[in-house]
Design an enzyme around this catalytic site. Sequence first.
Site, PDB file in Angstrom:
ATOM      1  N   GLY A  40       0.825  -1.201   0.000  1.00 32.66           N
ATOM      2  CA  GLY A  40       0.000   0.000   0.000  1.00 32.66           C
ATOM      3  C   GLY A  40       0.863   1.256   0.000  1.00 32.66           C
ATOM      4  N   SER A 112       6.191  -4.755  -2.073  1.00 34.60           N
ATOM      5  CA  SER A 112       6.021  -3.338  -2.362  1.00 34.60           C
ATOM      6  C   SER A 112       6.251  -2.536  -1.077  1.00 34.60           C
ATOM      7  CB  SER A 112       4.640  -3.106  -2.983  1.00 34.60           C
ATOM      8  OG  SER A 112       4.552  -1.838  -3.572  1.00 34.60           O
ATOM      9  N   TRP A 113       5.297  -1.675  -0.679  1.00 31.44           N
ATOM     10  CA  TRP A 113       5.465  -0.950   0.577  1.00 31.44           C
ATOM     11  C   TRP A 113       5.763  -1.910   1.720  1.00 31.44           C
ATOM     12  CZ3 TRP A 113       6.557   2.706   3.796  1.00 31.44           C
ATOM     13  CH2 TRP A 113       6.062   2.668   5.111  1.00 31.44           C
ATOM     14  N   ASP A 267       8.786  -4.782 -13.895  1.00 33.83           N
ATOM     15  CA  ASP A 267       8.197  -4.004 -12.803  1.00 33.83           C
ATOM     16  C   ASP A 267       8.650  -2.549 -12.931  1.00 33.83           C
ATOM     17  OD1 ASP A 267       7.279  -2.876 -10.487  1.00 33.83           O
ATOM     18  OD2 ASP A 267       8.038  -4.454  -9.166  1.00 33.83           O
ATOM     19  N   HIS A 295       4.885  -5.850 -11.272  1.00 36.99           N
ATOM     20  CA  HIS A 295       4.788  -5.462  -9.860  1.00 36.99           C
ATOM     21  C   HIS A 295       3.815  -6.410  -9.158  1.00 36.99           C
ATOM     22  CE1 HIS A 295       5.723  -2.608  -6.692  1.00 36.99           C
ATOM     23  NE2 HIS A 295       4.447  -2.588  -6.356  1.00 36.99           N
TER      24      HIS A 295
END
Length: 315
Positions: A40, A112-113, A267, A295
Amino acid sequence: MYPPIEPYAHGMLDVGDGQRVYWETCGNPDGRPALVVHGGPGSGATPGWRRMFDPAAYRVVLFDQRGCGRSTPHASDPAVDLSVNTTPHLLADMERLRVHLGIDRWLLHGASWGSSLALAYAQRHPERVAALVLFSVVANTRREIEWVTRDMGRIFPEEWARFRDAVPEADRDGDLSAAYARLLADPDPGVRDRAARDWCAWEDVHVSLAGGYRPSPRYADPVFRTGFARLVTHYFSNGGFMPDGSLLRDAGKLAGVPGVLVQGRLDVSGPPDIAWQLTRAWPDARLEIVESGGHGTGHGMTETVVAALDEFRHR
């Protein structure tokens, strides 16, 4: 992926500041502890994460970070104070959850985050981390945030122009994350909803390069998209609440902690150079490049991640 499973325990952990964090455990209660760190910021821990782990081998812990998923209060409410939603707060919540569940050391699994947050936790508490399996790795540097919000317009020029032009003209050459954060704090609910829609439309575009990508249905939910957009812009406009470049500079603190980083060649949201730089400074980490991966999407990404988690089942 492994077959779907349901949690055998769950709860709400009071972490202070009026925040209650949702957690759940599934798999083998006596298995190797592993913590899922979702992306996120604001995506929440969806059931698909459970299926990456061998349920006979792992005690899988999932949690929703502050302000999202089943945690309360939810960031979709414009009255919710985001000043108590920062990276130091989230790291403290993770450590509080570890103690609450009586876990000594756990494997961290994030994307990701979530990869940034997992790295930050591991660098702060290396003695509590048995291993890391991360994919779609990012380090949340200012350069990366600028890449996602501005430079990627070179790849998706028409879509990025719409994204940029949705903020006031005076803000278009500045920090677009901050401009959206201001729109999402506007007293007019119509302004807030348009900003959330425009931000999430761009999110859907810049993760779409790998073949087989499908738009996220979650953005159709006004509660999800508003909370997600508020949290992402809050973190992006504050540099992830980390000193710029600190995750790369401090990668040496992970010496002795094994890791696997899985990155898609396609990505463009999180180009592979960040994961490569991490492995240069973290000798116990291995980089797996998935040639057709994007991604978190694309042929071979899930298989490679699951294989990495299987490696650590009994180590």
